[in-house]
Design a protein around this motif. Structure first.
Motif, mmCIF file in Angstrom:
data_model
loop_
_atom_site.group_PDB
_atom_site.id
_atom_site.type_symbol
_atom_site.label_atom_id
_atom_site.label_comp_id
_atom_site.label_asym_id
_atom_site.label_seq_id
_atom_site.Cartn_x
_atom_site.Cartn_y
_atom_site.Cartn_z
ATOM 1 N N VAL A 1 2.816 7.047 2.377
ATOM 2 C CA VAL A 1 1.668 6.774 3.249
ATOM 3 C C VAL A 1 0.420 6.885 2.377
ATOM 4 N N ASP A 2 -0.731 6.630 2.953
ATOM 5 C CA ASP A 2 -1.947 6.553 2.149
ATOM 6 C C ASP A 2 -2.194 7.776 1.261
ATOM 7 N N ASP A 3 -1.941 8.974 1.763
ATOM 8 C CA ASP A 3 -2.283 10.176 1.001
ATOM 9 C C ASP A 3 -1.090 11.050 0.624
ATOM 10 N N PHE A 4 0.113 10.528 0.753
ATOM 11 C CA PHE A 4 1.294 11.345 0.466
ATOM 12 C C PHE A 4 2.429 10.448 -0.023
ATOM 13 N N GLY A 5 3.327 11.025 -0.741
ATOM 14 C CA GLY A 5 4.408 10.233 -1.326
ATOM 15 C C GLY A 5 3.836 9.384 -2.452
ATOM 16 N N MET A 6 4.209 8.129 -2.505
ATOM 17 C CA MET A 6 3.717 7.229 -3.547
ATOM 18 C C MET A 6 2.280 6.771 -3.313
ATOM 19 N N GLY A 7 1.738 7.071 -2.135
ATOM 20 C CA GLY A 7 0.376 6.658 -1.790
ATOM 21 C C GLY A 7 -0.686 6.986 -2.819
ATOM 22 N N PRO A 8 -0.754 8.213 -3.311
ATOM 23 C CA PRO A 8 -1.784 8.530 -4.313
ATOM 24 C C PRO A 8 -1.665 7.692 -5.591
ATOM 25 N N LEU A 9 -0.447 7.359 -6.007
ATOM 26 C CA LEU A 9 -0.274 6.506 -7.196
ATOM 27 C C LEU A 9 -0.760 5.085 -6.926
ATOM 28 N N LEU A 10 -0.607 4.635 -5.696
ATOM 29 C CA LEU A 10 -1.111 3.313 -5.336
ATOM 30 C C LEU A 10 -2.636 3.302 -5.294
ATOM 31 N N LYS A 11 -3.220 4.360 -4.765
ATOM 32 C CA LYS A 11 -4.688 4.443 -4.690
ATOM 33 C C LYS A 11 -5.329 4.412 -6.062
ATOM 34 N N THR A 12 -4.687 5.015 -7.042
ATOM 35 C CA THR A 12 -5.249 5.041 -8.393
ATOM 36 C C THR A 12 -4.829 3.822 -9.213
ATOM 37 N N ARG A 13 -4.147 2.884 -8.576
ATOM 38 C CA ARG A 13 -3.727 1.618 -9.210
ATOM 39 C C ARG A 13 -2.802 1.830 -10.399
ATOM 40 N N GLN A 14 -1.943 2.837 -10.336
ATOM 41 C CA GLN A 14 -1.006 3.103 -11.425
ATOM 42 C C GLN A 14 0.302 2.340 -11.247
ATOM 43 N N VAL A 15 0.492 1.727 -10.077
ATOM 44 C CA VAL A 15 1.748 1.041 -9.762
ATOM 45 C C VAL A 15 1.541 -0.462 -9.804
ATOM 46 N N LYS A 16 2.463 -1.173 -10.497
ATOM 47 C CA LYS A 16 2.380 -2.637 -10.521
ATOM 48 C C LYS A 16 3.457 -3.283 -9.649
ATOM 49 N N LYS A 17 4.568 -2.544 -9.394
ATOM 50 C CA LYS A 17 5.665 -3.109 -8.611
ATOM 51 C C LYS A 17 6.362 -2.006 -7.834
ATOM 52 N N VAL A 18 6.745 -2.332 -6.599
ATOM 53 C CA VAL A 18 7.512 -1.407 -5.768
ATOM 54 C C VAL A 18 8.806 -2.096 -5.362
ATOM 55 N N ILE A 19 9.920 -1.410 -5.578
ATOM 56 C CA ILE A 19 11.231 -1.855 -5.114
ATOM 57 C C ILE A 19 11.645 -0.851 -4.051
ATOM 58 N N ALA A 20 11.692 -1.287 -2.781
ATOM 59 C CA ALA A 20 11.941 -0.365 -1.681
ATOM 60 C C ALA A 20 12.618 -1.087 -0.521
ATOM 61 N N SER A 21 13.129 -0.294 0.413
ATOM 62 C CA SER A 21 13.760 -0.877 1.589
ATOM 63 C C SER A 21 12.847 -0.845 2.809
ATOM 64 N N TYR A 22 11.800 -0.031 2.759
ATOM 65 C CA TYR A 22 10.894 0.100 3.904
ATOM 66 C C TYR A 22 9.487 0.329 3.379
ATOM 67 N N VAL A 23 8.517 -0.380 3.931
ATOM 68 C CA VAL A 23 7.148 -0.261 3.420
ATOM 69 C C VAL A 23 6.097 -0.225 4.527
ATOM 70 N N GLY A 24 6.464 0.136 5.733
ATOM 71 C CA GLY A 24 5.602 -0.080 6.880
ATOM 72 C C GLY A 24 4.475 0.862 7.200
ATOM 73 N N GLU A 25 4.222 1.934 6.472
ATOM 74 C CA GLU A 25 3.216 2.884 6.924
ATOM 75 C C GLU A 25 2.105 3.167 5.924
ATOM 76 N N ASN A 26 1.949 2.343 4.910
ATOM 77 C CA ASN A 26 0.936 2.600 3.892
ATOM 78 C C ASN A 26 -0.059 1.435 3.882
ATOM 79 N N LYS A 27 -1.242 1.693 4.411
ATOM 80 C CA LYS A 27 -2.245 0.636 4.534
ATOM 81 C C LYS A 27 -2.729 0.116 3.177
ATOM 82 N N GLU A 28 -2.894 1.001 2.200
ATOM 83 C CA GLU A 28 -3.329 0.563 0.873
ATOM 84 C C GLU A 28 -2.246 -0.265 0.205
ATOM 85 N N PHE A 29 -1.000 0.115 0.389
ATOM 86 C CA PHE A 29 0.120 -0.670 -0.120
ATOM 87 C C PHE A 29 0.079 -2.074 0.479
ATOM 88 N N GLU A 30 -0.065 -2.152 1.794
ATOM 89 C CA GLU A 30 -0.129 -3.439 2.483
ATOM 90 C C GLU A 30 -1.275 -4.295 1.941
#
Length: 106
Positions: free
Chosen positions: A57-86
Motif C-alpha cells: 500500500v502507499d506507506d507500507f510493504g513495497m509502497g515506500p520503495l515505489l514512492k522513492t522511485r527505486q522500483v522499475k518493475k513489479v511481478i505480482a499476482s495482486y496490485v489493487g491497493e496502492n495508489k502510487e503504484f497505480e
C-alpha cells in the motif's frame, strides 16, 4: 557463513546493487520482510525488479520503495491497493507483469 545479523542493513551489506531482482515473501501485508524493505530503501538501491504477492500500500510493504522511485518493475499476482503504484503503471513509469498466485508459490 554468518546467519544471524544485528540489523537488516548488516544482513544486506555487500549484496545490493542497482537493477537487481528481489523476491519477497508474505501474503498481502502479512509476513512481509518489513526491515529488509526499509534497509533497501535506506540503501538507495535503484532499478529494482520486485517479485512478490502484491505491491503493498502507499506507506507500507513495497509502497515506500515505489514512492522513492527505486522500483522499475513489479511481478505480482495482486496490485489493487496502492495508489502510487497505480499512478506509475498508468503513466508508463513502472513495468508490471501480472503472474498467477500459483506460479509465485512454486
Amino acid at each position: 557463513m554468518k546467519k544471524v545479523y544485528n540489523s537488516a542493513a548488516e544482513a544486506l551489506d555487500g549484496l545490493l546493487f542497482d537493477d537487481m531482482t528481489i523476491a519477497a515473501g508474505g501474503f498481502g501485508l502479512c509476513g512481509i520482510p518489513e526491515n529488509l524493505i526499509q534497509a533497501l530503501k535506506d540503501a538507495g538501491t535503484k532499478g529494482l525488479t520486485i517479485v512478490g504477492n502484491n505491491a503493498g500500500v502507499d506507506d507500507f510493504g513495497m509502497g515506500p520503495l515505489l514512492k522513492t522511485r527505486q522500483v522499475k518493475k513489479v511481478i505480482a499476482s495482486y496490485v489493487g491497493e496502492n495508489k502510487e503504484f497505480e499512478r506509475q503503471v498508468l503513466a508508463g513509469e513502472l513495468e508490471l507483469e501480472l503472474t498467477p498466485q500459483g506460479t509465485l508459490a512454486n
